[in-house]
Design a protein around this motif. Structure first.
Motif, PDB file in Angstrom:
ATOM      1  N   HIS A   1       9.968 -45.050 -70.877  1.00 39.99           N
ATOM      2  CA  HIS A   1      11.270 -44.755 -71.477  1.00 39.99           C
ATOM      3  C   HIS A   1      11.134 -43.750 -72.615  1.00 39.99           C
ATOM      4  CE1 HIS A   1      13.633 -48.413 -69.768  1.00 39.99           C
ATOM      5  NE2 HIS A   1      13.092 -47.646 -68.865  1.00 39.99           N
TER       6      HIS A   1
ATOM      7  N   VAL B   1      11.134 -40.147 -71.313  1.00 36.56           N
ATOM      8  CA  VAL B   1      12.467 -39.605 -71.089  1.00 36.56           C
ATOM      9  C   VAL B   1      13.002 -39.040 -72.389  1.00 36.56           C
ATOM     10  CG1 VAL B   1      14.853 -40.188 -70.524  1.00 36.56           C
ATOM     11  CG2 VAL B   1      12.985 -41.247 -69.260  1.00 36.56           C
ATOM     12  N   VAL B   2      12.638 -39.746 -73.432  1.00 32.80           N
ATOM     13  CA  VAL B   2      13.219 -39.476 -74.729  1.00 32.80           C
ATOM     14  C   VAL B   2      12.571 -38.315 -75.444  1.00 32.80           C
ATOM     15  CG1 VAL B   2      13.196 -40.476 -77.048  1.00 32.80           C
ATOM     16  CG2 VAL B   2      14.134 -41.752 -75.128  1.00 32.80           C
ATOM     17  N   ASP B   3      11.253 -38.304 -75.449  1.00 30.76           N
ATOM     18  CA  ASP B   3      10.565 -37.402 -76.365  1.00 30.76           C
ATOM     19  C   ASP B   3      10.292 -36.029 -75.781  1.00 30.76           C
ATOM     20  OD1 ASP B   3      10.537 -38.959 -78.519  1.00 30.76           O
ATOM     21  OD2 ASP B   3       8.424 -39.501 -78.456  1.00 30.76           O
TER      22      ASP B   3
ATOM     23  N   ALA C   1      13.268 -52.028 -79.389  1.00 35.76           N
ATOM     24  CA  ALA C   1      14.402 -51.180 -79.013  1.00 35.76           C
ATOM     25  C   ALA C   1      15.161 -50.711 -80.256  1.00 35.76           C
ATOM     26  CB  ALA C   1      15.332 -51.943 -78.066  1.00 35.76           C
ATOM     27  N   GLU C   2      15.331 -51.621 -81.212  1.00 35.42           N
ATOM     28  CA  GLU C   2      16.039 -51.264 -82.441  1.00 35.42           C
ATOM     29  C   GLU C   2      15.260 -50.183 -83.206  1.00 35.42           C
ATOM     30  OE1 GLU C   2      16.876 -54.861 -84.471  1.00 35.42           O
ATOM     31  OE2 GLU C   2      18.654 -54.056 -85.475  1.00 35.42           O
TER      32      GLU C   2
ATOM     33  N   GLU D   1      13.252 -47.984 -81.963  1.00 35.11           N
ATOM     34  CA  GLU D   1      13.320 -46.709 -81.240  1.00 35.11           C
ATOM     35  C   GLU D   1      14.653 -46.013 -81.505  1.00 35.11           C
ATOM     36  OE1 GLU D   1      11.096 -45.225 -79.093  1.00 35.11           O
ATOM     37  OE2 GLU D   1       9.876 -46.752 -78.122  1.00 35.11           O
ATOM     38  N   VAL D   2      15.734 -46.800 -81.532  1.00 34.43           N
ATOM     39  CA  VAL D   2      17.046 -46.204 -81.817  1.00 34.43           C
ATOM     40  C   VAL D   2      17.091 -45.711 -83.265  1.00 34.43           C
ATOM     41  CG1 VAL D   2      19.535 -46.567 -81.908  1.00 34.43           C
ATOM     42  CG2 VAL D   2      18.196 -47.648 -80.098  1.00 34.43           C
ATOM     43  N   LEU D   3      16.548 -46.528 -84.169  1.00 27.37           N
ATOM     44  CA  LEU D   3      16.516 -46.143 -85.581  1.00 27.37           C
ATOM     45  C   LEU D   3      15.745 -44.838 -85.753  1.00 27.37           C
ATOM     46  CD1 LEU D   3      17.185 -46.978 -88.494  1.00 27.37           C
ATOM     47  CD2 LEU D   3      15.060 -48.281 -88.533  1.00 27.37           C
TER      48      LEU D   3
ATOM     49  N   LEU E   1      15.594 -42.399 -83.738  1.00 29.67           N
ATOM     50  CA  LEU E   1      16.448 -41.266 -83.353  1.00 29.67           C
ATOM     51  C   LEU E   1      17.224 -40.710 -84.532  1.00 29.67           C
ATOM     52  CD1 LEU E   1      18.231 -42.158 -79.994  1.00 29.67           C
ATOM     53  CD2 LEU E   1      16.219 -40.749 -80.365  1.00 29.67           C
ATOM     54  N   SER E   2      17.837 -41.640 -85.290  1.00 26.59           N
ATOM     55  CA  SER E   2      18.678 -41.176 -86.391  1.00 26.59           C
ATOM     56  C   SER E   2      17.840 -40.812 -87.611  1.00 26.59           C
ATOM     57  CB  SER E   2      19.718 -42.240 -86.752  1.00 26.59           C
ATOM     58  OG  SER E   2      19.092 -43.486 -86.960  1.00 26.59           O
TER      59      SER E   2
ATOM     60  N   LYS F   1      10.167 -49.865 -90.674  1.00 29.77           N
ATOM     61  CA  LYS F   1      10.936 -50.484 -89.590  1.00 29.77           C
ATOM     62  C   LYS F   1      10.709 -49.740 -88.275  1.00 29.77           C
ATOM     63  CE  LYS F   1      14.608 -52.715 -92.189  1.00 29.77           C
ATOM     64  NZ  LYS F   1      14.910 -52.040 -93.489  1.00 29.77           N
TER      65      LYS F   1
ATOM     66  N   LYS G   1      18.800 -39.973 -74.603  1.00 30.43           N
ATOM     67  CA  LYS G   1      17.972 -40.824 -75.470  1.00 30.43           C
ATOM     68  C   LYS G   1      18.704 -42.097 -75.847  1.00 30.43           C
ATOM     69  CE  LYS G   1      15.467 -37.197 -77.943  1.00 30.43           C
ATOM     70  NZ  LYS G   1      14.833 -36.854 -79.219  1.00 30.43           N
TER      71      LYS G   1
ATOM     72  N   TYR H   1      17.962 -51.994 -75.755  1.00 25.04           N
ATOM     73  CA  TYR H   1      18.355 -52.933 -76.810  1.00 25.04           C
ATOM     74  C   TYR H   1      19.239 -54.043 -76.235  1.00 25.04           C
ATOM     75  CZ  TYR H   1      20.404 -54.648 -81.168  1.00 25.04           C
ATOM     76  OH  TYR H   1      20.827 -55.448 -82.196  1.00 25.04           O
TER      77      TYR H   1
END
Lengths: 333, 333
Positions: free
Chosen positions: A92, A95-97, A152-153, A155-157, A159-160, A174, B115, B123
């Motif tokens: 996953h 896909v993202v990076d 998952a949290e 990974e989303v964190l 991103l931002s 974190k 992403k 999540y």
């Protein structure tokens, strides 16, 4: 389970001590990776699973269980679970990076496509879930469910946080727990749980995995500004070019004067990177000693990992885990 | 729990009967969707969760539990679990399908990015996993782990089957179970399990969900060649343009002569689609009666769903589930 002292690397000593268990883990992984109906699945996963990764995470589960005296079959299931979760995360993440290299090979999403990476990752998550259900331990399921949410949290964190100079060391931690330490901590903790270890020993195993994972990630981030391509299998400055706020940069931003802050804002936040900017970044980090401070942070986490081990029974495997904590930071010590 | 007979649609009657439970489910979904650290998560999920989906899957879990006499709190957890899995699947499917519309709104990956879709989906999977662990039922975990594997396997299988004329009805059925029926079946089955229903009733609930899900998907595939944009929120011929081997096409390929087979090979396998090809495909399906045969298949599965219900206790909710099976195929009957 013979102890082969042909090498001093703790990772190799763990692999030798756990060779029989790891053979079972590898057999289980191959068996569960297979799909009767969808032959593309083993094609994609074999690429990652056979790619010669160190299998550090499953070994940590096996070592934790064995050093707590476990003699049943389920540490093998849990080790395979942990490796499946790790592999799914890599798929996953690819896909993202859009990272061009992983473990020195092309990533799955260049060989295959985003579709396969997402869906085969989901398949491995589901398979890992089945494996942990087979252990019959709700406690294990609880630990791994929580670790999955943290991953998952994080990974989303990330991103931002990636291109935002407001990212501080708390947020960094974190993200690192999500990226690396949560699975390390769960890997060692479930080993203790399946062995029915004492509560304080299970907690110590969690702390060990957490601290080792953080040290591991900090070292990785540090090497991105100082290692060589041979050593780490990726190019120096990748994180810089991807505008990642890793610990050396976060510390440099915290120490920056107005003019330096404008530089960081341009290259990280705005992504306007020019010839010589990487060198300028290295120079600013050297000026404020942030590479040295980052190394000290890694050493501190490694020390915490070793200190957690003191609550565990004296055992060859405990010695190897202790040496592993030293080894992880040796590359930067 | 008042019964409001203001509508004859079984879905609305279920919603009215289960209104209190559904309010609890919606509250739990909102609570667990939140992320202290990663505000992007509720931004992405709210888009899907609040998008006015019918919440059919969680209602099926609630209905199954209630009609088996359940009076505890965990059917709400399981209903939220099922909706989270469904939403996560949609998010990952958006990355995959590049579909331009879902539920009449732009997809998450157009509003956000690939992403976010991948990671927020992960999540939600992790959150659903935590919710089911809270029920403390290993049997429930086993059912949902197996359903997750079937879903992922079916999605991967769909990738390879999508443009391959060798795809037959057996493969189609496996794909449909992965896409739709596995989660429907798990949704009703876990309702029976949490209610400690008799084994033959739990098996009947599984069969009901499976058959209803298959009927539902076949109708969806059929409407793609005959519905209107208003009714189904997507354009007629989408599946054709995406070269999907859905049941009407599979049946037409099976009945094709040499010249027709060359047509299907060109438009589906080679993807060489020209002006008038959709009309030609419709004409071939009409000639071989494959739309009618597909409708008959849907009606057959709906009948199987209703027949499974006979093993369950007489109950208003059972009547609604029976009517729901009729309603699903009513659009094509």
């Amino acid at each position: 389970m013979g102890l082969m002292e042909t090498t001093n690397k703790p990772h190799d000593r763990l692999a030798a001590w756990l060779a029989e268990d790891m053979a079972s883990v590898n057999g289980l992984i191959r068996e569960r990776m297979a799909s009767e109906h969808a032959p593309r699945i083993p094609e994609v996963t074999a690429h990652l699973v056979e790619a010669g990764g160190k299998r550090l995470r499953p070994m940590m589960t096996l070592a934790a269980a064995r050093l707590c005296g476990y003699d049943g079959p389920y540490h093998v299931h849990l080790a395979a679970t942990v490796e499946f979760i790790h592999t799914a995360t890599l798929l996953h993440d690819d896909v993202v990076d859009e990272s061009a290299q992983r473990r020195g090979r092309p990533t799955a999403n260049l060989l295959w496509d985003n579709k396969s990476s997402v869906l085969v990752g989901d398949y491995l998550f589901a398979r890992s879930f089945q494996l942990m259900v087979e252990t019959g331990s709700l406690r294990v399921l609880d630990i791994l469910a929580n670790a999955s949410a943290t991953i998952a949290e994080g990974e989303v964190l990330q991103l931002s946080a990636a291109q935002d100079l407001a990212t501080d060391e708390d947020i960094y931690l974190k993200v690192v727990r999500g990226k690396t330490a949560a699975l390390f901590a769960a890997a060692t903790e479930v080993g203790g749980v399946i062995a029915a270890a004492a509560p304080e020993q299970i907690a110590a195993l969690h702390r060990y995995g957490d601290a080792l994972g953080i040290a591991f990630q900090i070292v990785d981030d540090l090497l991105d500004y100082g290692g060589t391509t041979q050593v780490i299998g990726k190019n120096v400055g990748d994180d810089f070019r991807e505008r990642k706020l890793t610990l050396p940069v976060i510390k440099a931003v915290a120490a920056a004067d107005e003019e330096e802050r404008a530089f960081w804002s341009r290259v990280i936040e705005k992504g306007d990177q020019r010839e010589g900017d990487l060198e300028r970044a290295m120079e600013l980090m050297a000026r404020h000693g942030t590479l040295a401070a980052t190394r000290d942070a890694a050493l501190g986490w490694a020390a915490q990992a070793k200190s957690a081990l003191e609550l565990l029974p004296a055992h060859e495997l405990r010695d190897m885990l202790r040496d592993l904590a030293d080894y992880v930071v040796e590359r930067v010590a």
